[in-house]
Design a protein around this motif. Structure first.
Motif, short mmCIF file in Angstrom:
data_model
loop_
_atom_site.label_atom_id
_atom_site.label_comp_id
_atom_site.label_asym_id
_atom_site.label_seq_id
_atom_site.Cartn_x
_atom_site.Cartn_y
_atom_site.Cartn_z
N ARG A 84 -65.48 14.05 21.76
CA ARG A 84 -66.78 14.16 22.42
C ARG A 84 -67.89 14.67 21.52
NH1 ARG A 84 -65.12 16.61 28.25
NH2 ARG A 84 -64.32 18.26 26.97
N GLU A 116 -56.81 24.88 32.23
CA GLU A 116 -58.15 24.38 31.89
C GLU A 116 -58.72 23.49 32.98
OE1 GLU A 116 -58.68 21.46 28.93
OE2 GLU A 116 -56.61 20.78 28.94
N GLY A 117 -57.89 23.14 33.94
CA GLY A 117 -58.38 22.30 35.03
C GLY A 117 -57.60 22.61 36.30
N SER A 137 -63.12 27.12 30.88
CA SER A 137 -63.33 25.82 31.53
C SER A 137 -62.53 25.75 32.83
CB SER A 137 -62.93 24.70 30.58
OG SER A 137 -61.60 24.89 30.15
N ASP A 152 -64.02 25.09 36.59
CA ASP A 152 -63.43 24.05 37.42
C ASP A 152 -62.96 24.65 38.74
OD1 ASP A 152 -62.72 21.47 37.92
OD2 ASP A 152 -60.75 21.62 37.01
N TYR A 176 -63.84 22.27 25.80
CA TYR A 176 -63.04 22.01 26.99
C TYR A 176 -63.89 21.88 28.25
CZ TYR A 176 -58.98 23.19 24.20
OH TYR A 176 -58.01 23.20 23.26
N HIS A 205 -66.10 20.84 31.23
CA HIS A 205 -66.34 19.64 32.01
C HIS A 205 -67.76 19.77 32.58
CE1 HIS A 205 -65.46 16.19 34.38
NE2 HIS A 205 -65.54 16.83 35.52
N ASN A 231 -68.70 19.88 36.40
CA ASN A 231 -68.32 21.13 37.05
C ASN A 231 -69.29 22.25 36.72
OD1 ASN A 231 -66.06 20.19 38.31
ND2 ASN A 231 -64.70 20.65 36.61
N PRO A 269 -75.16 13.50 32.32
CA PRO A 269 -74.17 13.88 31.30
C PRO A 269 -74.50 13.34 29.91
CG PRO A 269 -73.09 13.01 33.25
CD PRO A 269 -74.55 12.85 33.47
#
Lengths: 635, 323
Positions: A106, A415-416, A442, A446, A541, A543, A546, A558
């Protein structure tokens, strides 16, 4: 004074300490640093240990009663009075920490090429000279001979140092007068003289973070990165955040020295490990660039940091002179040139300037918001015409600190999170696909978003009355179980408490209020921001939807978000390789306007209205309003 | 050259809220009352329409309240009977609304049962034709039970029920939704919490035109200026189109004014202060007059003479100053 033996188990390491030493200090001495968010003030409750046997005195304890009954006490409040055996539970250990060195995808392409448009023009350069041999009739001194040749051949006015002179006679003769001279860019200070031909020159870029330290070794001839290595900042044993470290440095005798040494030990161990693994002599490392926040720079240099913390928050120096490695204490060539990034103010430091340099904020007309979310949320807003920066004390929640089951983003961190809206059952994403041992930033973001979606919390962060065994009430209030003990690797339930949620809301509120304060100061709306660059390992990490949903980051599409990884390190690498870049960083720091958030009511007003999910002014988050309207369940 | 007078025009207006329901509408009230709808700052008739006049709800309790004599005197003959007390307020003193405070439900006090409370509400509903404001005793658990029962028993009456607070709004909101009443959203003199509470209530699907804001005012001399500035901010927000700040505002004038030492201290202690009866009445009237200027829509008051003075004040303020 009496000396006693303190043995730590299960490590079986024994140290001799004086009566009255705290277990926290003894553990440090034993090389077993403990977590100590408060820096030994007895308030954070993270350094719990168990006295197995022996004589100790336990001062007031902040531990919950049930832990005290089980024999736990706080290491910082437990004083050695005789020989003792101490058990250190895993959760109290600072632990080996895997520092994130690689970016996790990313990244924007334009940010992967380190030098970009800057020329390779490193902080020190090597130049070859042939000196005329001295004779009885041509009997000028070694130094004059070298300087004269340097002037004649290269047009450079070399600068001499005592340590350099000490080595010079032998160096010149060993090289048989055919030499490579390494000198610092800018000052032309002479660093070393080596036989002509194969002189290597390496440089270090150092990101001295409050929590982690990363050292990068670069080949200054080719401009290539040789190796990066990172670890925990050992100052963590004296407190998790800069404030507790400043307090330690200024209220304990020798405190500043301890902190300086801890930073140097961390850096020097990393340097040693890198140099050994690559077979490089420390003498060959002739330049270093260091980026750290203002407090880190003060502590590394042993400068009294007291006034950073006290109103009106004044640093001893923002721009620092170029130094020598032995003055700083780095175990490389003692004469190596050391550039330390300038700060903007007490809480917008060299790490941000370095990040601003690397991300080229000031060379684009696009209005850019650069955010580094760490213990402090530091941010810069601007473009090629103007720059304004601020720092908001977001607290370390997103780094996992101050959260009951918080941890940094490493293996075992949740992480999620997904929560089934009907059964309220939870599915977890864990880094490394292992059993969870805690939850990282992260994951926390979330989790907050999903709890809201599922109607388990409301927009103020209060738990709602829903039926699931995962929601329960303890002595300390309600909590939600993310992972049951049987699933976790720590054999305890991993929970998110009501207090954790409030803490997170305060953190995200502070970051967003910082952004709003910058915008309001320049009378711009969120829509005016053309791109947002997120720095720091945390961003890897994160998102984005979120983060928008809980109101941490502005509600922008985004595609306007860019992850840039560890920009502090990358900026340091860039400034090491390119003098024009280094010069520009000095210029950047001078140009950046600093907005002091504690002056006036602006930040406070923004902060209070941001203590809501996503925000009291829902109209600032148009995309969130729509989404949650459809998905929320009423209970 | 003629003086050019600048007028502020507003993008939006205060929400209108209808209180009470007539027979046709499923209730038993003789008429309904509409509050809010202002399209300008308080009484700036020259800038926008002030469609509805502020109204006064007179306080009635289900127990003999612990009030100073000066305040109890006008109601001495009816103070044991909430129905007749309410009647007197409407017939003799011209109350627009009855504000029924169910303090008797307090478990620490008279501890009236839920059924007793419901009976009191019904008694008052029968006795008067004006719309009702019904508020619990303040004990969270008890209020849950009492207000849910009241909401159910008075279904269709379109009461104004209170109080919903940030930590405790769900059960009352649900009750208002199911049984079609309005809600008082009470926040502690805090514009953010005020707005957040409105959002939370609205997200449970209670429409915005069923919410009235209680900003928790202070009486004259006891922080009234904080209330004034919070109410000003609400009105400015409403006029700028902030839907979540656009509800009409209700002010607990009587209870705040009569809590002050200045309203109740006997003249024997402070000979220079004058007669306590006059003082209490003036204290209540001045508190009301000040908050009218800040944008109050519903004034909850106690003393008939204070009510009379404030009504006169409202009459004067409602004379258009448009040009």
């Amino acid at each position: 004074m009496d000396q006693f033996a303190v043995t730590f188990i299960p490590d079986n390491i024994t140290v001799q300490v004086e009566a009255g030493t705290t277990i926290l200090e003894a553990a440090n001495q034993a090389g077993l640093p403990l977590k100590s968010t408060c820096g030994g003030a007895g308030t954070c409750g993270r350094c719990a240990i168990k006295v197995q046997e022996g004589e100790v005195e336990i001062r007031g304890s902040q531990l919950p009663a049930h832990l005290r009954e089980e024999g736990y006490s706080l290491a910082c409040q437990t004083v050695v009075m005789g020989d003792a055996v101490i058990a250190i539970p895993t959760e109290s250990r600072l632990g080996l920490h895997q520092v994130l060195l690689q970016d996790k995808g990313r990244l924007q392409d334009s940010l992967t090429d380190l030098l970009g448009n800057y020329p390779l023009d490193p902080a020190c350069k090597v130049t070859s000279l042939v000196l005329p041999e001295p004779t009885l009739t041509e009997n000028t001194s070694d130094a004059s001979r070298l300087l004269a040749t340097l002037r004649k051949e290269k047009g450079l006015e070399g600068q001499l140092d005592l340590a350099f002179l000490r080595e010079l006679p032998d160096s010149l003769r060993q090289a048989n007068w055919q030499v490579d001279v390494t000198l610092a860019a800018g000052s032309n200070r002479l660093i070393r003289v080596t036989p002509r031909g194969e002189t290597r020159a390496f440089g270090l870029a150092i990101d001295l973070g409050t929590t982690t330290v990363v050292v990068s070794l670069l080949d200054l001839h080719s401009g290539e990165r040789v190796m990066r290595k990172g670890s925990y900042n050992r100052q963590a044993a004296y407190g998790d955040d800069v404030i507790s470290r400043i307090i330690h440095a200024t209220s304990n005798e020798g405190g500043l020295k301890e902190l300086r040494q801890a930073a140097l030990d961390t850096i020097n161990d990393l340097i040693a490990a890198i140099l050994t693994s690559r077979g490089i002599d420390p003498a060959e490392v002739t330049a270093a660039t260091i980026a750290g926040n203002t407090t880190m720079a003060h502590l590394l240099l042993g400068i009294n940091p007291r006034h950073l913390r006290l109103q009106p928050y004044i640093p001893a120096a923002a721009e620092l002179p170029v130094m020598k490695a032995d003055e700083v204490g780095l175990n490389i060539n003692p004469l190596a040139t050391v550039q330390i990034f300038p700060a903007v103010a007490s809480y917008v430091g060299g790490d941000i300037v370095s990040g601003a340099l690397f991300t080229r904020i000031a060379s684009s007309e696009e209005l850019t918001l650069f955010i580094d979310i760490g213990t402090n949320g530091e941010m810069v807003l601007g473009n090629s015409d103007w720059l304004i920066s601020c720092a908001c004390s977001a607290g370390p929640a997103f780094e996992g600190s101050g959260i009951t089951c918080g941890m940094r983003a490493m293996e075992g961190a949740i992480e999620g999170v997904s929560i089934d809206p009907d059964t309220l059952e939870v599915e977890l994403e864990v880094i490394g696909d292992s059993r969870p041992s805690g939850i990282c930033g992260s994951g926390l973001i979330d989790c907050l978003a999903k709890l809201l979606h599922a109607g388990i919390i409301d927009r103020t962060g209060n738990f709602q009355e829903v039926t699931t065994p995962r929601l329960r009430t303890t002595d300390e209030g309600p909590e939600f179980v993310l992972a049951w003990a049987a699933q976790s690797s720590i054999h305890r339930d991993i929970v998110l408490t009501g207090a954790d949620i409030k803490n997170l809301i305060r953190s995200k509120g502070a970051v967003f209020a910082g952004i709003q304060s910058l915008l309001k100061t320049v009378s711009l709306e969120i829509d005016a921001i053309e791109r947002i660059i997120i720095a720091g390992g945390f961003g890897n990490y994160l998102h984005i939807p979120n983060a928008i949903e809980i109101g941490l980051l502005p509600d922008l599409p985004p595609e306007k978000y860019i992850f840039a990884g560890n920009t502090s390190l990358k900026g340091a690498e860039l400034a090491l390789l390119s003098q024009p870049a280094w010069q520009e960083s000095l210029e950047l720091a001078r140009r950046m306007t600093y907005l002091e958030l504690s002056a006036g009511n602006l930040f406070m007003e923004e902060f209070v209205s941001a203590l809501f999910l996503p925000h009291t002014r829902l109209e600032l988050f148009p995309s969130v309003g729509n989404r949650s309207g459809n998905e929320r369940r009423s209970s | 050259m003629a003086v050019q007078i600048l007028r502020d025009s507003s993008r939006a207006a205060v929400q209108k809220v209808v209180l009470g329901a007539t027979k046709d509408q499923g209730g038993t009230r003789s008429h309904t009352i509409v509050v809010g709808g202002d399209a300008a700052l308080p009484f700036h008739h020259f800038e926008g329409e002030i469609v509805n006049r502020p109204v006064i709800g007179m306080e009635v309790q289900d127990i003999v309240p612990d009030w100073p004599e000066a305040l109890k005197n006008p109601f001495a003959d009816v103070i044991n009977e909430p129905g007749r007390w309410a009647q007197k307020c409407v017939d003799e003193y011209g109350a627009d609304l009855i504000y029924l405070k169910l303090d008797g439900a307090d478990p620490e006090g008279a501890n009236h049962s839920v059924d007793q409370c419901v009976a009191t509400v019904k008694e008052v509903l029968q006795a008067v034709g004006v719309p009702l404001v019904v508020v619990g005793c303040g004990d969270v658990e008890k209020d849950h039970e009492v207000l849910e029962a009241v909401a159910e028993a008075a279904a269709g009456e379109n009461l104004l029920l209170g109080n919903a607070e940030q930590e405790n709004y769900k059960s009352l909101t649900a009750a208002c939704m199911v049984h079609k009443h309005n809600i008082i959203a009470r926040s502690p003199l805090d514009i953010n919490i005020c707005k957040q509470l409105n959002i939370l209530i609205n997200e449970m699907n209670l429409p915005l035109d069923h919410i009235v804001i209680d900003p928790s005012i202070g009486g004259l001399g006891y922080g009234i200026e904080y209330a004034f500035s919070i109410m000003e901010r609400m009105r400015l927000g409403a006029l700028q189109g902030d839907k979540m700040l656009s509800m009409p505002v209700i002010c607990t004038i009587g209870s705040e004014a009569w809590r002050s030492k200045e309203a109740t201290a006997p003249v024997s202690e402070y000979p220079g202060w004058g007669k306590e009866t006059d003082r209490g009445i003036l204290w209540e009237a001045v508190t009301a007059a000040a908050l009218l200027q800040a944008g109050a829509h519903i004034l909850l008051m106690r003393h008939p003479e204070a009510v009379a003075r404030v009504k006169e004040n409202i009459n004067q303020l409602m004379v258009s100053n448009a040009y």
